[in-house]
Design a protein around this motif. Sequence first.
Motif, PDB file in Angstrom:
ATOM      1  N   ALA A   1      24.390 -33.149  18.466  1.00  0.00           N
ATOM      2  CA  ALA A   1      25.146 -32.554  19.570  1.00  0.00           C
ATOM      3  C   ALA A   1      26.379 -31.814  19.063  1.00  0.00           C
ATOM      4  O   ALA A   1      26.736 -30.745  19.573  1.00  0.00           O
ATOM      5  CB  ALA A   1      25.545 -33.633  20.574  1.00  0.00           C
TER       6      ALA A   1
ATOM      7  N   GLU B   1      27.182 -27.820  19.497  1.00  0.00           N
ATOM      8  CA  GLU B   1      28.418 -27.307  20.072  1.00  0.00           C
ATOM      9  C   GLU B   1      29.096 -26.319  19.120  1.00  0.00           C
ATOM     10  O   GLU B   1      29.615 -25.281  19.556  1.00  0.00           O
ATOM     11  CB  GLU B   1      29.362 -28.464  20.395  1.00  0.00           C
TER      12      GLU B   1
ATOM     13  N   ASP C   1      22.121 -30.624  26.486  1.00  0.00           N
ATOM     14  CA  ASP C   1      23.466 -31.142  26.232  1.00  0.00           C
ATOM     15  C   ASP C   1      23.406 -32.463  25.479  1.00  0.00           C
ATOM     16  O   ASP C   1      22.321 -33.001  25.200  1.00  0.00           O
ATOM     17  CB  ASP C   1      24.259 -31.287  27.541  1.00  0.00           C
TER      18      ASP C   1
END
Length: 253
Positions: free
Chosen positions: A14, A18, A242
């Motif tokens: 993750a 990002e 996400d």
Amino acid sequence: MTTPMPAFDSGIAADLLERLRRKAPRVHCITNAVAQHFTANVLLALGAIPSMTIAPEEVAAFAAGADALLVNLGMLDDTRRAAIPKAVEAAKAAVKPFVLDPVFVNRSPVRCSYAQELLTASPTVLRANRDELAALYPGQDSFEAFAGTSVTLAMTGAEDMVAGPGGTLRLANGHPLLARVTATGCAGGAVIAAFLSVSDDPVQAAAAALTVFNVAGEMAAERARGPGTLVPELLDALYLIDAPQIADRLKRI
């Protein structure tokens, strides 16, 4: 290769996703004509920027200015043969990561020989399936062949394995419907290149790329009615994926 497992979890995947979305890296893709359109859209959905020229007179400038390079051998015509060495040399000189995807080297001795030459340039990641690896390293254990080298191996299939100096990771995300759409594997190589541009650890980058792409594939398959609707659902899933979804679905073996 039987070294300890390197550090990798959903948080790492993750975080790298990002970083990729913040950086919007440009990935220069020398890939086959069948895969170009889909690969470009996958990168855009993920948050990266594709460039695709294969013109030998300008490919070096594109590769040197990109954040990562993909060399996919799915269509090895004269133009690509002329462009690939120039792009690889420019990327190496600019200290940019590059992914080699030796598509179908198990079907063509000529292509296999060419891929073996490219391996001497030490790609950051070699992405291949078992049959392709067996062709590249006949009579050898492909993992042992990489021991002591700087090349990270991403072996894809029903289960994925990522092996490098820090150890070997085994991952089990994905969905059979992905195999019913052309160029999903080729696009996956471009995703690995994009993640390499935001990490100094090729094993973690490759594992994160495979995880994000395959988790998105699972999410898309749950909504799709078949291969025709999988493509738009996959692009949407890559755009929307996400950290909680990655944490909920990551499968390490």
